[in-house]
Design a protein around this motif. Structure first.
Motif, PDB file in Angstrom:
ATOM      1  N   LEU A   5     -44.410   6.656  -1.621  1.00  0.00           N
ATOM      2  CA  LEU A   5     -43.083   6.257  -2.391  1.00  0.00           C
ATOM      3  C   LEU A   5     -41.681   7.245  -2.190  1.00  0.00           C
ATOM      4  CD1 LEU A   5     -44.171   4.922  -5.984  1.00  0.00           C
ATOM      5  CD2 LEU A   5     -43.537   3.556  -3.875  1.00  0.00           C
ATOM      6  N   ILE A   6     -42.420   8.679  -2.082  1.00  0.00           N
ATOM      7  CA  ILE A   6     -41.069   9.389  -1.995  1.00  0.00           C
ATOM      8  C   ILE A   6     -40.443   9.447  -0.687  1.00  0.00           C
ATOM      9  CG2 ILE A   6     -40.714  12.042  -1.596  1.00  0.00           C
ATOM     10  CD1 ILE A   6     -42.420  12.431  -4.165  1.00  0.00           C
ATOM     11  N   LEU A   7     -41.622   9.124   0.372  1.00  0.00           N
ATOM     12  CA  LEU A   7     -41.063   8.943   1.966  1.00  0.00           C
ATOM     13  C   LEU A   7     -40.420   7.939   1.814  1.00  0.00           C
ATOM     14  CD1 LEU A   7     -44.646  10.282   3.508  1.00  0.00           C
ATOM     15  CD2 LEU A   7     -42.528  11.538   3.490  1.00  0.00           C
ATOM     16  N   LYS A   8     -40.879   6.647   1.448  1.00  0.00           N
ATOM     17  CA  LYS A   8     -40.081   5.570   1.764  1.00  0.00           C
ATOM     18  C   LYS A   8     -38.638   5.488   1.033  1.00  0.00           C
ATOM     19  CE  LYS A   8     -43.989   2.246   2.043  1.00  0.00           C
ATOM     20  NZ  LYS A   8     -44.389   1.010   1.493  1.00  0.00           N
ATOM     21  N   GLY A  13     -32.692   6.775   2.440  1.00  0.00           N
ATOM     22  CA  GLY A  13     -31.582   7.419   1.637  1.00  0.00           C
ATOM     23  C   GLY A  13     -31.496   7.415   0.237  1.00  0.00           C
ATOM     24  N   LEU A  14     -32.462   6.990  -0.402  1.00  0.00           N
ATOM     25  CA  LEU A  14     -32.475   7.054  -1.833  1.00  0.00           C
ATOM     26  C   LEU A  14     -33.359   8.129  -2.668  1.00  0.00           C
ATOM     27  CD1 LEU A  14     -33.118   3.146  -2.363  1.00  0.00           C
ATOM     28  CD2 LEU A  14     -30.976   4.213  -2.589  1.00  0.00           C
ATOM     29  N   SER A  15     -33.055   8.466  -3.709  1.00  0.00           N
ATOM     30  CA  SER A  15     -33.701   9.351  -4.363  1.00  0.00           C
ATOM     31  C   SER A  15     -35.153   8.508  -4.835  1.00  0.00           C
ATOM     32  CB  SER A  15     -33.180  10.105  -5.698  1.00  0.00           C
ATOM     33  OG  SER A  15     -33.012   8.821  -6.801  1.00  0.00           O
ATOM     34  N   TYR A  16     -36.152   9.309  -5.207  1.00  0.00           N
ATOM     35  CA  TYR A  16     -37.289   8.827  -5.796  1.00  0.00           C
ATOM     36  C   TYR A  16     -37.076   7.818  -7.014  1.00  0.00           C
ATOM     37  CZ  TYR A  16     -41.943   8.203  -7.834  1.00  0.00           C
ATOM     38  OH  TYR A  16     -43.127   7.914  -8.590  1.00  0.00           O
ATOM     39  N   GLY A  17     -36.332   8.224  -7.932  1.00  0.00           N
ATOM     40  CA  GLY A  17     -36.023   7.496  -9.064  1.00  0.00           C
ATOM     41  C   GLY A  17     -34.904   6.003  -8.733  1.00  0.00           C
ATOM     42  N   TYR A  19     -35.370   4.649  -6.026  1.00  0.00           N
ATOM     43  CA  TYR A  19     -36.189   3.784  -5.152  1.00  0.00           C
ATOM     44  C   TYR A  19     -37.007   3.071  -6.252  1.00  0.00           C
ATOM     45  CZ  TYR A  19     -39.637   2.081  -1.865  1.00  0.00           C
ATOM     46  OH  TYR A  19     -40.601   1.361  -0.969  1.00  0.00           O
ATOM     47  N   VAL A  20     -37.758   3.625  -7.141  1.00  0.00           N
ATOM     48  CA  VAL A  20     -38.508   3.055  -8.006  1.00  0.00           C
ATOM     49  C   VAL A  20     -37.839   2.196  -8.815  1.00  0.00           C
ATOM     50  CG1 VAL A  20     -39.951   3.504 -10.111  1.00  0.00           C
ATOM     51  CG2 VAL A  20     -40.327   4.932  -7.986  1.00  0.00           C
ATOM     52  N   GLY A  21     -36.578   2.510  -9.212  1.00  0.00           N
ATOM     53  CA  GLY A  21     -35.690   1.791 -10.154  1.00  0.00           C
ATOM     54  C   GLY A  21     -35.324   0.321  -9.724  1.00  0.00           C
ATOM     55  N   ARG A  22     -35.196   0.493  -8.234  1.00  0.00           N
ATOM     56  CA  ARG A  22     -34.791  -0.851  -7.523  1.00  0.00           C
ATOM     57  C   ARG A  22     -35.972  -1.800  -7.306  1.00  0.00           C
ATOM     58  NH1 ARG A  22     -30.354  -0.832  -3.296  1.00  0.00           N
ATOM     59  NH2 ARG A  22     -28.653   0.729  -4.369  1.00  0.00           N
ATOM     60  N   LEU A  23     -37.229  -1.025  -7.304  1.00  0.00           N
ATOM     61  CA  LEU A  23     -38.457  -1.622  -6.933  1.00  0.00           C
ATOM     62  C   LEU A  23     -38.885  -2.418  -8.394  1.00  0.00           C
ATOM     63  CD1 LEU A  23     -40.885   0.568  -4.919  1.00  0.00           C
ATOM     64  CD2 LEU A  23     -39.668  -1.665  -4.080  1.00  0.00           C
ATOM     65  N   VAL A  24     -38.763  -1.805  -9.270  1.00  0.00           N
ATOM     66  CA  VAL A  24     -38.745  -2.313 -10.834  1.00  0.00           C
ATOM     67  C   VAL A  24     -37.805  -3.562 -11.062  1.00  0.00           C
ATOM     68  CG1 VAL A  24     -38.965  -1.929 -13.376  1.00  0.00           C
ATOM     69  CG2 VAL A  24     -40.091  -0.213 -11.650  1.00  0.00           C
ATOM     70  N   SER A  25     -36.448  -3.228 -10.966  1.00  0.00           N
ATOM     71  CA  SER A  25     -35.489  -4.364 -11.396  1.00  0.00           C
ATOM     72  C   SER A  25     -35.448  -5.657 -10.104  1.00  0.00           C
ATOM     73  CB  SER A  25     -34.138  -3.837 -11.545  1.00  0.00           C
ATOM     74  OG  SER A  25     -33.898  -3.251 -10.153  1.00  0.00           O
ATOM     75  N   GLY A  26     -36.217  -5.423  -8.965  1.00  0.00           N
ATOM     76  CA  GLY A  26     -35.942  -6.003  -7.951  1.00  0.00           C
ATOM     77  C   GLY A  26     -34.803  -6.288  -7.419  1.00  0.00           C
ATOM     78  N   THR A  27     -34.138  -5.382  -7.538  1.00  0.00           N
ATOM     79  CA  THR A  27     -32.670  -4.913  -6.644  1.00  0.00           C
ATOM     80  C   THR A  27     -32.892  -4.718  -5.369  1.00  0.00           C
ATOM     81  OG1 THR A  27     -31.799  -3.870  -8.696  1.00  0.00           O
ATOM     82  CG2 THR A  27     -30.583  -3.432  -6.606  1.00  0.00           C
ATOM     83  N   PRO A  28     -32.390  -5.539  -4.411  1.00  0.00           N
ATOM     84  CA  PRO A  28     -32.557  -5.367  -3.046  1.00  0.00           C
ATOM     85  C   PRO A  28     -32.475  -3.798  -2.562  1.00  0.00           C
ATOM     86  CG  PRO A  28     -30.698  -7.208  -3.380  1.00  0.00           C
ATOM     87  CD  PRO A  28     -31.281  -6.380  -4.705  1.00  0.00           C
ATOM     88  N   LEU A  29     -33.384  -3.642  -1.548  1.00  0.00           N
ATOM     89  CA  LEU A  29     -33.318  -2.088  -0.927  1.00  0.00           C
ATOM     90  C   LEU A  29     -32.225  -2.298   0.096  1.00  0.00           C
ATOM     91  CD1 LEU A  29     -37.319  -1.570  -0.815  1.00  0.00           C
ATOM     92  CD2 LEU A  29     -35.488  -0.637  -2.583  1.00  0.00           C
ATOM     93  N   PRO A  30     -31.773  -0.964   0.378  1.00  0.00           N
ATOM     94  CA  PRO A  30     -30.785  -0.900   1.422  1.00  0.00           C
ATOM     95  C   PRO A  30     -31.601  -0.825   2.843  1.00  0.00           C
ATOM     96  CG  PRO A  30     -30.964   1.435   0.442  1.00  0.00           C
ATOM     97  CD  PRO A  30     -31.697   0.239  -0.392  1.00  0.00           C
ATOM     98  N   ALA A  31     -30.835  -0.942   3.864  1.00  0.00           N
ATOM     99  CA  ALA A  31     -31.477  -0.825   5.146  1.00  0.00           C
ATOM    100  C   ALA A  31     -31.874   0.601   5.334  1.00  0.00           C
ATOM    101  CB  ALA A  31     -30.319  -1.200   6.302  1.00  0.00           C
TER     102      ALA A  31
END
Length: 105
Positions: A5-8, A13-17, A19-31
């Motif tokens: 998760l940290i590597l992804k 270009g996101l922090s771990y928090g 990234y996980v927050g976007r995954l949990v909320s279903g917010t689209p991830l950036p390119a």
């Protein structure tokens, strides 16, 4: 699993928090950050090309005004033919980056 998760997150270009927050909320991830960097480089190059074309257009207008018209205009003919395609490519790229900077590609 946390290391993955940290590597992804870093690749995007996101922090771990974030990234996980976007995954949990279903917010689209950036390119991925590398893709965004490449898009910025392409946009800068496109802007440089448009600036050069604008200079050519101004030079052509000046030559026509000096009554050197037909011959001078022919000298610019090859570069001017591609103007519309170059401008369209630039506008397409710039529009994509401005409208959807976070879209994953």
């Amino acid at each position: 699993d946390a290391e993955v998760l940290i590597l992804k997150a870093r690749a995007l270009g996101l922090s771990y928090g974030q990234y996980v927050g976007r995954l949990v909320s279903g917010t689209p991830l950036p390119a991925p950050a590398a893709r965004r960097d490449a898009d910025r480089v392409a946009l800068r190059q496109s802007c440089d090309q448009l600036a050069a074309l604008a200079g050519d257009i101004n030079a052509l207008i000046r030559l026509i005004r000096l009554a050197k018209g037909a011959e001078a205009a022919r000298q610019f003919g090859d570069r001017m033919r591609g103007l519309e395609a170059d401008v369209r490519r630039h506008i397409d790229l710039a529009s994509r980056l401005v409208a959807h900077p976070e879209d994953e590609r």
